[in-house]
Design a protein around this motif. Structure first.
Motif, PDB file in Angstrom:
ATOM      1  N   GLN A 423      43.815  33.219  41.761  1.00 48.13           N
ATOM      2  CA  GLN A 423      43.570  32.618  42.474  1.00 48.13           C
ATOM      3  C   GLN A 423      44.502  30.974  43.041  1.00 48.13           C
ATOM      4  N   LYS A 442      45.112  35.854  47.959  1.00 46.19           N
ATOM      5  CA  LYS A 442      44.150  36.601  47.568  1.00 46.19           C
ATOM      6  C   LYS A 442      44.655  37.359  47.046  1.00 46.19           C
ATOM      7  N   ILE A 443      43.543  37.329  46.196  1.00 50.93           N
ATOM      8  CA  ILE A 443      43.515  39.098  45.109  1.00 50.93           C
ATOM      9  C   ILE A 443      42.865  40.086  45.217  1.00 50.93           C
ATOM     10  N   GLU A 444      43.195  41.048  45.447  1.00 52.97           N
ATOM     11  CA  GLU A 444      42.436  42.480  45.529  1.00 52.97           C
ATOM     12  C   GLU A 444      42.746  43.679  44.488  1.00 52.97           C
ATOM     13  N   GLU A 445      42.008  44.028  43.797  1.00 56.78           N
ATOM     14  CA  GLU A 445      42.184  44.656  42.755  1.00 56.78           C
ATOM     15  C   GLU A 445      42.206  46.348  43.306  1.00 56.78           C
ATOM     16  N   ARG A 446      42.995  47.326  43.121  1.00 54.70           N
ATOM     17  CA  ARG A 446      42.481  49.029  43.457  1.00 54.70           C
ATOM     18  C   ARG A 446      42.070  49.330  42.613  1.00 54.70           C
TER      19      ARG A 446
END
Length: 449
Positions: A423, A442-446
């Motif tokens: 971030q 924002k960091i969103e791991e799939r």
């Protein structure tokens, strides 16, 4: 006629006890006999039996007298004792309470044991190769009494450790004169079904040397040696050693220990598999990390990051070739013109026009040939340059960017996974027509399902 007077059992035992106490011949009795049913009780009174060929008497030796002994009594040992004969009123049994004991040789059963042991050892029966136990047995044959605690202990332990194993009982008599025949018969039945079993357990609970003697019989010992599968012997207690124990592949102190030898502990096997799985995952991750680093090195190659530099070099080579070609054409034309002048001066006036026309035609033909060759050379160079450009264009990230994708860099590294971004990191986003500097909000791991 007077009716008889009945007394209680307690009164009778009291009367007999007084008889024992007041009989001077029973106060100091000297006996010789063979120790039987001896199990040492540390820091306690000792209870066992003395016997000869025809009779047996119970013996008690109190702790204070036992601690004064200079030797350790053993099963089958012949001893000389001194003591007082008494009656134990609660059970009505008489016994000898000894205060002195010394060795008097070894009993007949023990001598027979040692003699047969020496004979079989000389034949090498106790030095046969030890057969390995299967790690995951499917079926286990057990030879013991049908009603004893041995089979229950084995089944309980096997079900607790490795419930997949099937326990099959071959019941046999384990005590008495007929026991050796029963044991041999059970061993032969297992031998006939040997293909159905992975291991054999043979044994019984504790007892005197007489009780365990069937497992010292020569026919039983030899039959165990002939078995075609691994044999675990569990006869008596840990202090008991029979000839069956010596000839078997493995000896267990108790039935529970025998079942533990024959079966793996399922929980431990599962833990071992889990450790191996973790080790495998760890090695896979190392391989993936090395492959990922190699991919990053390829992606950072100048051919992919700055493909125009390769085009520039090729373009410079083409320009250089064009310049050389033009110089060569110019020089060639100059040489031809100079030769034409010289020829014109040498020609006679009458042939001047004809020579000029011929030279002009020759010059035109040479120019056409030269331009045709020059065009062929340029076309070959352009075709080669086009093929090289197409190959580079096929692997160029610029082509991918041109379709709407973005090449993200953090510093001098290309970003290929969200795990490389933290971030508030500043990222350089490469579009087809420019570069944008962005901040990771924002960091969103799939996760892959």
């Amino acid at each position: 006629m007077n009716s008889p007077e009945y007394i209680t059992v307690s009164l009778l035992n009291q009367y007999l006890n007084r008889k024992f106490e007041y009989d001077p011949y029973l106060h100091h009795v000297f006996l010789s006999g063979e120790i039987s049913n001896f199990r040492e009780r540390p820091n306690s009174h000792q209870y066992f039996s003395l016997k000869d060929e025809h009779s047996k008497i119970k013996v008690v030796m109190f702790k204070s007298a036992y601690q004064k002994l200079k030797f350790r009594p053993e099963e089958g040992m012949k001893v000389l004792v001194r003591g007082k004969v008494t009656l134990y009123q609660p059970s009505g049994e008489y016994q000898i309470n000894i205060d002195k004991m010394e060795p008097d040789g070894v009993g007949s059963l023990y001598q027979a044991y040692e003699q047969l042991k020496g004979k079989l050892a000389a034949e090498g029966l106790f030095d046969l190769p030890t057969r390995a136990l299967p790690h995951f047995p499917q079926r286990i044959a057990v030879i013991t009494s049908r009603s004893g605690a041995v089979i229950r202990d084995i089944i309980t332990t096997a079900n607790r450790r490795y419930p997949q194993a099937e326990i099959v009982l071959y019941p046999a008599v384990v005590q008495g004169d007929q026991a050796k025949y029963s044991l041999v018969d059970a061993l032969k039945r297992v031998q006939r079904d040997v293909a159905n079993y992975d291991v054999l357990i043979i044994g019984r609970g504790g007892g005197s040397i007489e009780d365990l003697w069937p497992f010292n019989e020569e026919v039983v010992v030899r039959q165990i040696a002939e078995m075609k599968l691994p044999v675990i012997s569990s006869v008596g207690h840990e202090t008991d050693t029979t000839l069956s124990d010596l000839v078997a592949d493995y000896r267990a102190a108790t039935p529970t220990a025998a079942a533990e030898l024959a079966t793996p502990k399922l929980v431990d096997e599962l833990v071992s598999l889990k450790k191996q799985q973790q080790l495998l995952f760890s090695r896979i991750n190392v391989v993936l990390r090395l492959k990922r680093e190699g991919l990053e090195r390829v992606n950072s190659n100048i051919v992919l990051t700055q493909p125009n530099r390769l085009f520039d070099q090729r373009t410079q080579q083409v320009d250089l070739l064009q310049q050389r070609l033009l110089k060569a054409i110019t020089k060639r034309n100059s040489d031809l013109a100079h030769r034409t002048v010289l020829l014109k001066e040498r020609l006679n006036k009458r042939l001047l026009q004809q020579n000029i026309a011929n030279l002009t035609n020759q010059n035109t033909f040479l120019l056409q040939s030269l331009f045709a060759k020059m065009k062929a050379v340029l076309n070959n160079k352009k075709n080669g340059l086009g093929l090289a450009a197409n190959k580079l264009d096929a692997i160029s990230p610029l082509k991918i960017i041109g379709r709407g994708y973005v090449l993200a860099n953090k510093g001098d590294r290309t970003i290929i996974s969200v795990t490389q971004v933290k971030q508030n990191d500043l990222l350089e986003l490469n579009f087809k027509d420019g570069i944008v500097t962005a901040e990771a909000i924002k960091i969103e791991e799939r996760r892959n399902e």
